[in-house]
Design a protein around this motif. Sequence first.
Motif, short mmCIF file in Angstrom:
data_model
loop_
_atom_site.label_atom_id
_atom_site.label_comp_id
_atom_site.label_asym_id
_atom_site.label_seq_id
_atom_site.Cartn_x
_atom_site.Cartn_y
_atom_site.Cartn_z
N UNK A 196 0.83 -1.20 0.00
CA UNK A 196 0.00 0.00 0.00
C UNK A 196 0.87 1.25 0.00
N UNK A 197 0.25 2.33 -0.40
CA UNK A 197 0.92 3.63 -0.42
C UNK A 197 1.01 4.17 1.00
N UNK A 198 2.17 4.67 1.35
CA UNK A 198 2.41 5.32 2.65
C UNK A 198 2.95 6.72 2.35
N UNK A 199 2.15 7.74 2.62
CA UNK A 199 2.52 9.10 2.23
C UNK A 199 3.76 9.61 2.94
N UNK A 200 3.99 9.14 4.15
CA UNK A 200 5.20 9.58 4.86
C UNK A 200 6.46 8.97 4.22
N UNK A 201 6.38 7.68 3.90
CA UNK A 201 7.51 7.05 3.21
C UNK A 201 7.68 7.63 1.81
N UNK A 202 6.58 7.96 1.16
CA UNK A 202 6.65 8.59 -0.15
C UNK A 202 7.36 9.94 -0.07
N UNK A 203 7.06 10.69 0.98
CA UNK A 203 7.70 11.99 1.17
C UNK A 203 9.21 11.82 1.39
N UNK A 204 9.60 10.75 2.10
CA UNK A 204 11.02 10.49 2.30
C UNK A 204 11.71 10.18 0.99
N UNK A 205 11.04 9.43 0.10
CA UNK A 205 11.62 9.15 -1.21
C UNK A 205 11.82 10.45 -2.00
N UNK A 206 10.83 11.32 -1.92
CA UNK A 206 10.93 12.59 -2.65
C UNK A 206 12.06 13.45 -2.11
N UNK A 207 12.33 13.32 -0.81
CA UNK A 207 13.44 14.05 -0.22
C UNK A 207 14.75 13.65 -0.88
N UNK A 208 14.88 12.38 -1.22
CA UNK A 208 16.10 11.92 -1.86
C UNK A 208 16.28 12.49 -3.25
N UNK A 209 15.17 12.76 -3.95
CA UNK A 209 15.24 13.33 -5.29
C UNK A 209 15.32 14.84 -5.26
N UNK A 210 14.46 15.45 -4.42
CA UNK A 210 14.25 16.90 -4.47
C UNK A 210 14.95 17.69 -3.38
N UNK A 211 15.41 17.01 -2.35
CA UNK A 211 15.91 17.75 -1.20
C UNK A 211 14.74 18.42 -0.47
N UNK A 212 14.95 19.56 0.14
CA UNK A 212 13.86 20.28 0.79
C UNK A 212 12.81 20.66 -0.25
N UNK A 213 11.55 20.34 0.03
CA UNK A 213 10.52 20.52 -0.98
C UNK A 213 9.18 20.83 -0.34
N UNK A 214 8.24 21.21 -1.18
CA UNK A 214 6.86 21.40 -0.74
C UNK A 214 6.03 20.28 -1.35
N UNK A 215 4.88 20.02 -0.75
CA UNK A 215 3.98 19.02 -1.32
C UNK A 215 2.55 19.51 -1.19
N UNK A 216 1.69 19.03 -2.09
CA UNK A 216 0.30 19.45 -2.07
C UNK A 216 -0.58 18.32 -2.57
N UNK A 217 -1.73 18.17 -1.92
CA UNK A 217 -2.72 17.17 -2.32
C UNK A 217 -3.54 17.74 -3.46
N UNK A 218 -3.40 17.14 -4.66
CA UNK A 218 -4.13 17.63 -5.83
C UNK A 218 -5.50 16.97 -5.97
N UNK A 219 -5.83 16.04 -5.09
CA UNK A 219 -7.10 15.34 -5.17
C UNK A 219 -7.03 14.12 -6.08
N UNK A 220 -7.94 13.20 -5.86
CA UNK A 220 -7.99 12.00 -6.70
C UNK A 220 -6.78 11.10 -6.52
N UNK A 221 -6.14 11.15 -5.37
CA UNK A 221 -4.96 10.32 -5.11
C UNK A 221 -3.68 10.86 -5.71
N UNK A 222 -3.71 12.09 -6.23
CA UNK A 222 -2.53 12.68 -6.87
C UNK A 222 -1.90 13.68 -5.90
N UNK A 223 -0.58 13.52 -5.72
CA UNK A 223 0.19 14.44 -4.88
C UNK A 223 1.28 15.10 -5.72
N UNK A 224 1.45 16.40 -5.46
CA UNK A 224 2.51 17.18 -6.12
C UNK A 224 3.64 17.42 -5.14
N UNK A 225 4.87 17.25 -5.63
CA UNK A 225 6.07 17.55 -4.84
C UNK A 225 6.97 18.45 -5.70
#
Length: 273
Positions: free
Chosen positions: A71-100
């Motif tokens: 299953x999707x875990x948003x906290x673990x997903x955010x940690x993955x994005x940290x590895x790509x983007x470094x410090x970043x912002x995120x936003x819930x776009x609705x419909x299961x879509x998240x922007x980083x």
Amino acid sequence: MDTRQLERIILLILLLVNAVLLGLLLGTRVTDAAAERAREEMLGTLLAESGISLDPELDLSQEAPYGCTVVRDLELEDQRMQGILGDHVRADEGGGIWYYGSERGKVMMHGTGELTVLPLGETAQRRGSGWDQALELLRASGLEPWTPADRPTGGDELPFCCCWNGVPVFNAVLNFSYVGDRLELITGTTVFHRETVRSATRGMDAVSILTAFAGAVKTESLSCSRLLELTPGYEMSVGLSGESALEPVWRLLMDTGECYLSAETGQIVRLQT
């Protein structure tokens, strides 16, 4: 009888018991090894009847992985994005879509596992070989990549298969697209983050799946004269948003191409894309 003599007798009995148990264990292992050799010889004969030979480097001791649900875990997903983007912002776009997003890039992550990355700044600049740069980005994000041994490592389109616990998920592929000295885009599907259910049993082992393959060669009219590689892995099937089933399959590389067999049924499968 004094205490010392009694201790010697007990020790002798224990040594004899251990020797008997060791003999039984070695006998069982010898029997198991002989049975396994017999299975492999029967498999070789069965394939030879269809004009198929096995590469001598083929590992017939491999086993299929356990099927599971992740299953999707948003906290673990955010940690993955940290590895790509470094410090970043995120936003819930609705419909299961998240922007980083950050100055390093922009990412859209869907509830189906689909992923789009627009690299920016230094992330977009090719550093050395595109292959090495792609591997660096994947590992920085906590993803373990896998590619077939026959896959070229050059060019402007570089696909990488994602793994789950070290096992390739054959239809979870991220494609790195280069134009000149720039990484233009990363698209594809990734694996979710956390296991919730695991199957209690494994699927077919290497010998069993090749026995099933020998039957499929006749029923499916496959053209093949040599098997070059055999790799256990998964097919990812997304049911609900944020949840997917990882079903064990085998990838067979033949001299005429590749095919996939279900580790549960032995039937040829066409991977979902």
